[in-house]
Design a protein around this motif. Structure first.
Motif, PDB file in Angstrom:
ATOM      1  N   THR A 114      -4.989  11.308   0.134  1.00 38.28           N
ATOM      2  CA  THR A 114      -5.220  12.209   1.257  1.00 38.28           C
ATOM      3  C   THR A 114      -5.313  13.608   0.682  1.00 38.28           C
ATOM      4  O   THR A 114      -5.089  13.827  -0.495  1.00 38.28           O
ATOM      5  CB  THR A 114      -4.081  12.173   2.293  1.00 38.28           C
ATOM      6  OG1 THR A 114      -2.892  12.666   1.685  1.00 38.28           O
ATOM      7  CG2 THR A 114      -3.857  10.787   2.825  1.00 38.28           C
ATOM      8  N   ASP A 142      -0.746  12.469  -1.310  1.00 37.92           N
ATOM      9  CA  ASP A 142      -1.387  13.696  -0.850  1.00 37.92           C
ATOM     10  C   ASP A 142      -1.889  14.410  -2.106  1.00 37.92           C
ATOM     11  O   ASP A 142      -1.128  15.079  -2.808  1.00 37.92           O
ATOM     12  CB  ASP A 142      -0.402  14.565  -0.080  1.00 37.92           C
ATOM     13  CG  ASP A 142      -1.039  15.800   0.522  1.00 37.92           C
ATOM     14  OD1 ASP A 142      -2.093  16.238   0.018  1.00 37.92           O
ATOM     15  OD2 ASP A 142      -0.482  16.338   1.501  1.00 37.92           O
ATOM     16  N   ALA A 196      -1.073   7.892   8.306  1.00 39.66           N
ATOM     17  CA  ALA A 196      -0.237   6.963   7.543  1.00 39.66           C
ATOM     18  C   ALA A 196       1.223   7.321   7.802  1.00 39.66           C
ATOM     19  O   ALA A 196       1.559   8.487   7.975  1.00 39.66           O
ATOM     20  CB  ALA A 196      -0.541   7.041   6.058  1.00 39.66           C
ATOM     21  N   ILE A 205      -7.711   8.993   4.543  1.00 38.55           N
ATOM     22  CA  ILE A 205      -6.770   8.402   5.494  1.00 38.55           C
ATOM     23  C   ILE A 205      -6.576   9.401   6.627  1.00 38.55           C
ATOM     24  O   ILE A 205      -6.292  10.568   6.387  1.00 38.55           O
ATOM     25  CB  ILE A 205      -5.401   8.129   4.834  1.00 38.55           C
ATOM     26  CG1 ILE A 205      -5.546   7.080   3.755  1.00 38.55           C
ATOM     27  CG2 ILE A 205      -4.374   7.691   5.867  1.00 38.55           C
ATOM     28  CD1 ILE A 205      -4.272   6.814   2.999  1.00 38.55           C
ATOM     29  N   TYR A 218       0.189   5.930  -0.227  1.00 39.91           N
ATOM     30  CA  TYR A 218      -0.807   6.991  -0.315  1.00 39.91           C
ATOM     31  C   TYR A 218      -0.206   8.190  -1.021  1.00 39.91           C
ATOM     32  O   TYR A 218       1.002   8.336  -1.118  1.00 39.91           O
ATOM     33  CB  TYR A 218      -1.347   7.388   1.069  1.00 39.91           C
ATOM     34  CG  TYR A 218      -0.382   8.155   1.937  1.00 39.91           C
ATOM     35  CD1 TYR A 218      -0.390   9.550   1.948  1.00 39.91           C
ATOM     36  CD2 TYR A 218       0.519   7.496   2.757  1.00 39.91           C
ATOM     37  CE1 TYR A 218       0.485  10.259   2.747  1.00 39.91           C
ATOM     38  CE2 TYR A 218       1.385   8.206   3.569  1.00 39.91           C
ATOM     39  CZ  TYR A 218       1.370   9.583   3.561  1.00 39.91           C
ATOM     40  OH  TYR A 218       2.234  10.284   4.347  1.00 39.91           O
ATOM     41  N   THR A 261       0.833  -1.199   0.000  1.00 42.96           N
ATOM     42  CA  THR A 261       0.000   0.000   0.000  1.00 42.96           C
ATOM     43  C   THR A 261       0.869   1.250   0.000  1.00 42.96           C
ATOM     44  O   THR A 261       2.043   1.217   0.377  1.00 42.96           O
ATOM     45  CB  THR A 261      -0.926   0.045   1.234  1.00 42.96           C
ATOM     46  OG1 THR A 261      -0.126   0.121   2.408  1.00 42.96           O
ATOM     47  CG2 THR A 261      -1.830  -1.147   1.290  1.00 42.96           C
ATOM     48  N   TYR A 298      -3.941   4.974  -1.612  1.00 45.10           N
ATOM     49  CA  TYR A 298      -4.946   5.836  -1.003  1.00 45.10           C
ATOM     50  C   TYR A 298      -4.669   7.293  -1.339  1.00 45.10           C
ATOM     51  O   TYR A 298      -3.569   7.660  -1.699  1.00 45.10           O
ATOM     52  CB  TYR A 298      -4.939   5.670   0.521  1.00 45.10           C
ATOM     53  CG  TYR A 298      -5.212   4.262   0.968  1.00 45.10           C
ATOM     54  CD1 TYR A 298      -6.500   3.769   1.027  1.00 45.10           C
ATOM     55  CD2 TYR A 298      -4.169   3.415   1.334  1.00 45.10           C
ATOM     56  CE1 TYR A 298      -6.749   2.468   1.434  1.00 45.10           C
ATOM     57  CE2 TYR A 298      -4.411   2.112   1.748  1.00 45.10           C
ATOM     58  CZ  TYR A 298      -5.702   1.651   1.795  1.00 45.10           C
ATOM     59  OH  TYR A 298      -5.941   0.371   2.201  1.00 45.10           O
ATOM     60  N   ASP A 357       4.284   7.321   1.656  1.00 45.02           N
ATOM     61  CA  ASP A 357       3.894   8.473   0.834  1.00 45.02           C
ATOM     62  C   ASP A 357       4.656   8.446  -0.495  1.00 45.02           C
ATOM     63  O   ASP A 357       5.875   8.537  -0.525  1.00 45.02           O
ATOM     64  CB  ASP A 357       4.193   9.773   1.579  1.00 45.02           C
ATOM     65  CG  ASP A 357       3.710  11.011   0.854  1.00 45.02           C
ATOM     66  OD1 ASP A 357       3.164  10.887  -0.262  1.00 45.02           O
ATOM     67  OD2 ASP A 357       3.879  12.108   1.409  1.00 45.02           O
ATOM     68  N   TYR A 381      -3.263  -1.345  -2.856  1.00 53.52           N
ATOM     69  CA  TYR A 381      -4.041  -0.131  -2.638  1.00 53.52           C
ATOM     70  C   TYR A 381      -3.127   1.082  -2.740  1.00 53.52           C
ATOM     71  O   TYR A 381      -1.985   1.045  -2.276  1.00 53.52           O
ATOM     72  CB  TYR A 381      -4.659  -0.104  -1.227  1.00 53.52           C
ATOM     73  CG  TYR A 381      -5.630  -1.215  -0.957  1.00 53.52           C
ATOM     74  CD1 TYR A 381      -6.931  -1.151  -1.430  1.00 53.52           C
ATOM     75  CD2 TYR A 381      -5.257  -2.318  -0.207  1.00 53.52           C
ATOM     76  CE1 TYR A 381      -7.829  -2.175  -1.169  1.00 53.52           C
ATOM     77  CE2 TYR A 381      -6.144  -3.337   0.055  1.00 53.52           C
ATOM     78  CZ  TYR A 381      -7.433  -3.256  -0.424  1.00 53.52           C
ATOM     79  OH  TYR A 381      -8.313  -4.264  -0.163  1.00 53.52           O
TER      80      TYR A 381
END
Length: 191
Positions: free
Chosen positions: A146, A32, A155, A152, A30, A28, A144, A160, A142
């Motif tokens: 933000t 921003d 994290a 989220i 994420y 996973t 994600y 990131d 995944y």
């Protein structure tokens, strides 16, 4: 009592043994999304384009607004000297011009919003497709998002990938822009 505890323990062990033997690790990360859009060159270019367009259209309206203010000031000076009938006629004309200015300003804002919304939607769709393709290529389970619409709440920073995605998107955008710059030159050479 001991027999029931042993039976419960045995039942739990049987249930836990029935789980699939292969448990896949989830990869996973994420992004921003707010930061991505702030730093993505194409997004900046679209923002600058519509700011310049708004400034240009705004200057035209400002010139008309300045003429209106001047005419309104002259109206105030001449209203008593020219009589009530003249003042009513000119007052109605000024009021009509003021409404037209307001309508023109609203129309300009709506036009800019509609045009920029279409480009923004296209941009966002392209970014989503890029991230989807990136996730598939890199084997993520995944990715994600933000930012403004945070999904989220926490994290670790090591997950990131915003900077990496931003760099890749900017590279892709700049290479596409370079291709566009060279394509018209080639067409002109053929003429």
């Amino acid at each position: 009592m001991k027999k029931s505890i042993i039976i419960i323990a045995l039942a739990f062990s049987i249930i836990s043994c029935n789980k699939p033997a292969e448990v896949k690790d989830f990869k996973t990360a994420y992004i921003d999304t707010s930061k991505l859009m702030e730093e993505y060159t194409e997004s900046k270019d679209i923002e600058a384009k519509y700011k310049a367009k708004a400034d240009e259209m705004g200057r035209e309206l400002e010139a008309e607004a300045a003429r209106f203010k001047s005419d309104a000031a002259n109206f105030q000076k001449n209203a008593q000297a020219n009589g009530q009938a003249w003042a009513q006629q000119k007052g109605a004309e000024l009021q009509k011009r003021e409404q037209q200015l307001q309508y023109a300003q609203q129309a300009m804002m709506q036009q800019l919003q509609q045009e920029s919304a279409v480009e923004r939607d296209t941009l966002v769709s392209g970014v989503k497709k890029f991230i989807k393709d990136y996730g598939k290529e890199k084997g993520y389970t995944y990715i994600y998002g933000t930012g403004d619409a945070a999904s989220i709440l926490y994290a670790e920073g090591k997950y990131d990938i915003t900077k990496e995605i931003t760099k890749l998107l900017n590279d892709k955008y700049s290479s596409a822009a370079k291709k566009e710059e060279t394509t018209p030159a080639k067409k002109e050479e053929k003429k």
